[in-house]
Design a protein around this motif. Sequence first.
Motif, PDB file in Angstrom:
ATOM      1  N   ASP A  70     109.761   3.339 -10.075  1.00 19.00           N
ATOM      2  CA  ASP A  70     109.826   4.079 -11.357  1.00 19.00           C
ATOM      3  C   ASP A  70     110.611   4.938 -11.746  1.00 19.00           C
ATOM      4  O   ASP A  70     111.131   5.864 -10.557  1.00 19.00           O
ATOM      5  CB  ASP A  70     108.191   4.659 -11.306  1.00 19.00           C
ATOM      6  CG  ASP A  70     107.002   3.678 -11.689  1.00 19.00           C
ATOM      7  OD1 ASP A  70     107.063   2.753 -11.099  1.00 19.00           O
ATOM      8  OD2 ASP A  70     106.230   4.166 -12.575  1.00 19.00           O
ATOM      9  N   TYR A  71     111.251   5.246 -12.782  1.00 21.79           N
ATOM     10  CA  TYR A  71     112.387   5.920 -13.158  1.00 21.79           C
ATOM     11  C   TYR A  71     111.942   7.055 -13.725  1.00 21.79           C
ATOM     12  O   TYR A  71     110.963   7.323 -14.366  1.00 21.79           O
ATOM     13  CB  TYR A  71     113.409   5.294 -13.980  1.00 21.79           C
ATOM     14  CG  TYR A  71     114.125   4.066 -13.453  1.00 21.79           C
ATOM     15  CD1 TYR A  71     114.954   4.285 -12.538  1.00 21.79           C
ATOM     16  CD2 TYR A  71     114.085   2.913 -13.955  1.00 21.79           C
ATOM     17  CE1 TYR A  71     115.835   3.235 -11.699  1.00 21.79           C
ATOM     18  CE2 TYR A  71     114.367   1.595 -13.111  1.00 21.79           C
ATOM     19  CZ  TYR A  71     115.261   2.007 -12.077  1.00 21.79           C
ATOM     20  OH  TYR A  71     116.162   1.017 -11.356  1.00 21.79           O
ATOM     21  N   GLY A  72     112.625   8.292 -13.201  1.00 21.42           N
ATOM     22  CA  GLY A  72     112.172   9.501 -13.869  1.00 21.42           C
ATOM     23  C   GLY A  72     112.236   9.631 -15.354  1.00 21.42           C
ATOM     24  O   GLY A  72     111.408  10.513 -15.687  1.00 21.42           O
ATOM     25  N   ARG A  73     113.175   9.160 -15.898  1.00 23.69           N
ATOM     26  CA  ARG A  73     112.832   9.040 -17.371  1.00 23.69           C
ATOM     27  C   ARG A  73     111.628   8.617 -17.797  1.00 23.69           C
ATOM     28  O   ARG A  73     111.440   8.840 -19.185  1.00 23.69           O
ATOM     29  CB  ARG A  73     114.223   8.460 -18.106  1.00 23.69           C
ATOM     30  CG  ARG A  73     114.111   7.008 -17.454  1.00 23.69           C
ATOM     31  CD  ARG A  73     115.624   6.437 -18.196  1.00 23.69           C
ATOM     32  NE  ARG A  73     115.979   5.177 -17.604  1.00 23.69           N
ATOM     33  CZ  ARG A  73     115.908   4.094 -17.628  1.00 23.69           C
ATOM     34  NH1 ARG A  73     114.890   3.783 -18.411  1.00 23.69           N
ATOM     35  NH2 ARG A  73     116.100   3.004 -16.419  1.00 23.69           N
ATOM     36  N   TRP A  74     111.076   7.726 -17.352  1.00 22.09           N
ATOM     37  CA  TRP A  74     109.672   7.276 -17.794  1.00 22.09           C
ATOM     38  C   TRP A  74     108.560   8.400 -18.048  1.00 22.09           C
ATOM     39  O   TRP A  74     107.849   8.490 -18.879  1.00 22.09           O
ATOM     40  CB  TRP A  74     109.058   6.143 -16.854  1.00 22.09           C
ATOM     41  CG  TRP A  74     109.959   4.662 -16.907  1.00 22.09           C
ATOM     42  CD1 TRP A  74     111.089   4.607 -17.415  1.00 22.09           C
ATOM     43  CD2 TRP A  74     109.814   3.926 -15.769  1.00 22.09           C
ATOM     44  NE1 TRP A  74     111.681   3.329 -17.355  1.00 22.09           N
ATOM     45  CE2 TRP A  74     110.734   2.824 -16.048  1.00 22.09           C
ATOM     46  CE3 TRP A  74     108.707   3.615 -15.189  1.00 22.09           C
ATOM     47  CZ2 TRP A  74     110.881   1.785 -15.582  1.00 22.09           C
ATOM     48  CZ3 TRP A  74     108.784   2.402 -14.404  1.00 22.09           C
ATOM     49  CH2 TRP A  74     109.899   1.406 -14.729  1.00 22.09           C
ATOM     50  N   PHE A  75     108.836   9.445 -17.145  1.00 24.01           N
ATOM     51  CA  PHE A  75     107.983  10.362 -17.144  1.00 24.01           C
ATOM     52  C   PHE A  75     108.326  11.749 -17.796  1.00 24.01           C
ATOM     53  O   PHE A  75     107.517  12.440 -18.083  1.00 24.01           O
ATOM     54  CB  PHE A  75     107.732  11.075 -15.647  1.00 24.01           C
ATOM     55  CG  PHE A  75     107.438   9.810 -14.519  1.00 24.01           C
ATOM     56  CD1 PHE A  75     105.757   9.550 -14.491  1.00 24.01           C
ATOM     57  CD2 PHE A  75     108.130   8.877 -13.967  1.00 24.01           C
ATOM     58  CE1 PHE A  75     105.562   8.669 -13.773  1.00 24.01           C
ATOM     59  CE2 PHE A  75     107.676   8.050 -13.132  1.00 24.01           C
ATOM     60  CZ  PHE A  75     106.396   7.871 -13.176  1.00 24.01           C
ATOM     61  N   SER A  76     109.565  11.919 -18.394  1.00 24.71           N
ATOM     62  CA  SER A  76     110.028  12.854 -19.021  1.00 24.71           C
ATOM     63  C   SER A  76     111.574  12.595 -19.253  1.00 24.71           C
ATOM     64  O   SER A  76     112.343  12.346 -18.320  1.00 24.71           O
ATOM     65  CB  SER A  76     109.808  14.284 -18.377  1.00 24.71           C
ATOM     66  OG  SER A  76     110.789  15.477 -19.022  1.00 24.71           O
ATOM     67  N   PRO A  77     112.281  13.022 -20.503  1.00 29.02           N
ATOM     68  CA  PRO A  77     113.552  12.808 -20.566  1.00 29.02           C
ATOM     69  C   PRO A  77     114.180  13.966 -19.698  1.00 29.02           C
ATOM     70  O   PRO A  77     115.467  13.825 -19.686  1.00 29.02           O
ATOM     71  CB  PRO A  77     113.713  13.114 -22.113  1.00 29.02           C
ATOM     72  CG  PRO A  77     112.448  13.741 -22.661  1.00 29.02           C
ATOM     73  CD  PRO A  77     111.208  13.313 -21.704  1.00 29.02           C
ATOM     74  N   ARG A  78     113.604  14.965 -19.468  1.00 28.68           N
ATOM     75  CA  ARG A  78     114.174  15.908 -18.769  1.00 28.68           C
ATOM     76  C   ARG A  78     114.196  15.643 -17.163  1.00 28.68           C
ATOM     77  O   ARG A  78     114.886  16.417 -16.315  1.00 28.68           O
ATOM     78  CB  ARG A  78     113.291  17.112 -18.831  1.00 28.68           C
ATOM     79  CG  ARG A  78     113.257  17.598 -20.109  1.00 28.68           C
ATOM     80  CD  ARG A  78     114.208  18.373 -20.854  1.00 28.68           C
ATOM     81  NE  ARG A  78     114.585  19.521 -20.341  1.00 28.68           N
ATOM     82  CZ  ARG A  78     113.900  20.657 -21.210  1.00 28.68           C
ATOM     83  NH1 ARG A  78     113.253  20.384 -22.289  1.00 28.68           N
ATOM     84  NH2 ARG A  78     114.203  21.947 -20.881  1.00 28.68           N
ATOM     85  N   THR A  79     113.777  14.439 -16.609  1.00 26.58           N
ATOM     86  CA  THR A  79     114.069  14.414 -15.152  1.00 26.58           C
ATOM     87  C   THR A  79     114.698  12.866 -14.954  1.00 26.58           C
ATOM     88  O   THR A  79     114.120  11.959 -14.222  1.00 26.58           O
ATOM     89  CB  THR A  79     112.651  14.177 -14.446  1.00 26.58           C
ATOM     90  OG1 THR A  79     111.740  13.308 -15.020  1.00 26.58           O
ATOM     91  CG2 THR A  79     111.963  15.570 -14.479  1.00 26.58           C
ATOM     92  N   PRO A  80     115.785  12.656 -15.572  1.00 29.43           N
ATOM     93  CA  PRO A  80     116.521  11.332 -15.503  1.00 29.43           C
ATOM     94  C   PRO A  80     117.109  11.046 -14.401  1.00 29.43           C
ATOM     95  O   PRO A  80     117.564   9.908 -14.154  1.00 29.43           O
ATOM     96  CB  PRO A  80     117.411  11.530 -16.698  1.00 29.43           C
ATOM     97  CG  PRO A  80     117.970  12.841 -16.841  1.00 29.43           C
ATOM     98  CD  PRO A  80     116.763  13.589 -16.465  1.00 29.43           C
ATOM     99  N   THR A  81     117.255  11.922 -13.317  1.00 30.44           N
ATOM    100  CA  THR A  81     117.995  11.673 -12.169  1.00 30.44           C
ATOM    101  C   THR A  81     116.829  11.484 -11.095  1.00 30.44           C
ATOM    102  O   THR A  81     117.275  11.533  -9.870  1.00 30.44           O
ATOM    103  CB  THR A  81     118.951  12.872 -11.640  1.00 30.44           C
ATOM    104  OG1 THR A  81     118.021  14.220 -11.675  1.00 30.44           O
ATOM    105  CG2 THR A  81     119.918  13.049 -12.684  1.00 30.44           C
ATOM    106  N   TYR A  82     115.619  11.488 -11.437  1.00 34.49           N
ATOM    107  CA  TYR A  82     114.601  11.296 -10.287  1.00 34.49           C
ATOM    108  C   TYR A  82     114.220   9.606 -10.128  1.00 34.49           C
ATOM    109  O   TYR A  82     114.361   8.986 -11.204  1.00 34.49           O
ATOM    110  CB  TYR A  82     113.364  12.126 -10.689  1.00 34.49           C
ATOM    111  CG  TYR A  82     113.348  13.283 -10.469  1.00 34.49           C
ATOM    112  CD1 TYR A  82     112.913  14.034  -9.371  1.00 34.49           C
ATOM    113  CD2 TYR A  82     114.318  14.220 -11.246  1.00 34.49           C
ATOM    114  CE1 TYR A  82     112.768  15.188  -9.068  1.00 34.49           C
ATOM    115  CE2 TYR A  82     114.258  15.839 -10.952  1.00 34.49           C
ATOM    116  CZ  TYR A  82     113.366  16.343  -9.748  1.00 34.49           C
ATOM    117  OH  TYR A  82     113.748  17.567  -9.687  1.00 34.49           O
ATOM    118  N   ILE A  83     113.776   9.545  -9.201  1.00 34.12           N
ATOM    119  CA  ILE A  83     112.971   7.987  -8.986  1.00 34.12           C
ATOM    120  C   ILE A  83     111.579   8.351  -8.305  1.00 34.12           C
ATOM    121  O   ILE A  83     111.687   9.426  -7.641  1.00 34.12           O
ATOM    122  CB  ILE A  83     113.745   7.140  -8.284  1.00 34.12           C
ATOM    123  CG1 ILE A  83     114.196   7.741  -6.788  1.00 34.12           C
ATOM    124  CG2 ILE A  83     115.089   6.718  -8.908  1.00 34.12           C
ATOM    125  CD1 ILE A  83     114.629   6.405  -5.807  1.00 34.12           C
TER     126      ILE A  83
END
Length: 401
Positions: A362-375
């Motif tokens: 799951d990509y961080g951007r799915w959870f918030s546009p502010r966490t695009p570098t998270y997985i």
Amino acid sequence: MTIVLTPSLQEFIQDHLVDRQHTDSLKWDALAERFGDPSLLPLWVADMEFKTPLAVRQALIQQVEHGVFGYSLVPDQYINTFIAWQQKRHQVTLQADWLRFDQGVVNSLYAMVNWLTKLNDQVLIMTPVYYPFINSIKDNHRQVVSVDLIAGDNGWQIDFDRFEAVLSQGQIKLFILCSPHNPVGRIWTATELEQILALCHRYHVPVVADEIHQDFEIGSQKFTSVLTIANGRYQNEVVVLNAPSKTFNLASLLNSHVIIPNPEWRQQYDTFIKTIHQTENSLLGQIAGQAAYEFGGPWLDQLLQVIRYNYQTLTNTLADHCPEIQVSTLEGTYLSYLNLAPLIAADHIQDFVQRQCGLAVDYGRWFSPRTPTYIRLNLATDPAIVATAAEHLATQLALLR
Ligand SMILES: Cc1ncc(COP(=O)(O)O)c(C=O)c1O
């Protein structure tokens, strides 16, 4: 404390691990459709590769052999075992008449937004958050207002100043809380929850708390339900959603709970819910849930050890090869949220994870546009899968230096 794969844990894994390929599993069999590559190692959807407890399977087999799946009642025994589980595991005292049923917590999120707010109303969430929270607001044509959680040296924290600033504008009609919080893995403390509830009380904002991950206590932090905060002082201002599905791997049996202590709200909910669906309970879901609550405790305790072991594998492997990668501390849920920012830019994350590491996450951007570098990685799986994923990530990340 180091977690060891003891012989009994190994036996648990051996007895319960299943190959889910070609079983119409969303996680395993939708890789080509969702990620464009069927060969990826899947650590995305939040379900598990472990069979539900034997007692649950036996109860289901008995009903299947009975052969009739007509309309059914919820027996008192279901309600009693559920209430006993909440009391024993979480010291939550429930009353049977607070309880309503639904076919999934996400279904209920949509119902809550419809019931408690009107078109264009503002609904507050704390992001990053499980993306159906966002969808349940947008799809119902309400406005999403989000307060960002802050990732600091002490882990993810609530920005209470911002939270109050937003509430004090007087436009928020509902706050949806994720507790424990997917994806950041926090179990909110009683102090944090009391602060949240006191602020929502002050600004007359009802709270819906999604407590589906309540049984996953991975570290030393214990789960506290909003129902018990301040000796139950806020019970009349909250609705709690939970289910046996996450805990016991029963998602597709569609059986979940809506807990409404406030008698007036209950009446309003009963009137409202008839306008969207006449929910029948799920017979198999309820049979499974009852057996799980009655007999599933020891199974859950073993499962939690496997998750702790897998989390240890992930953190140790990354610490050895690329210590600059931040793994969010996992208190609750079985989902690990990692920030790859020190070594890789947001635009390259997907290509890196899929093409270089061979993983579906799951990509961080799915959870918030502010966490695009998270997985987000699912750790409720085979330790060999987590070891492979951690190894791929660590070695590929190290090459980027
Ligand atoms: C916070 C949260 N709520 C709800 C769900 C899904 O609930 P259900 O399958 O009952 O709709 C999930 C699944 O991952 C979740 O993480």
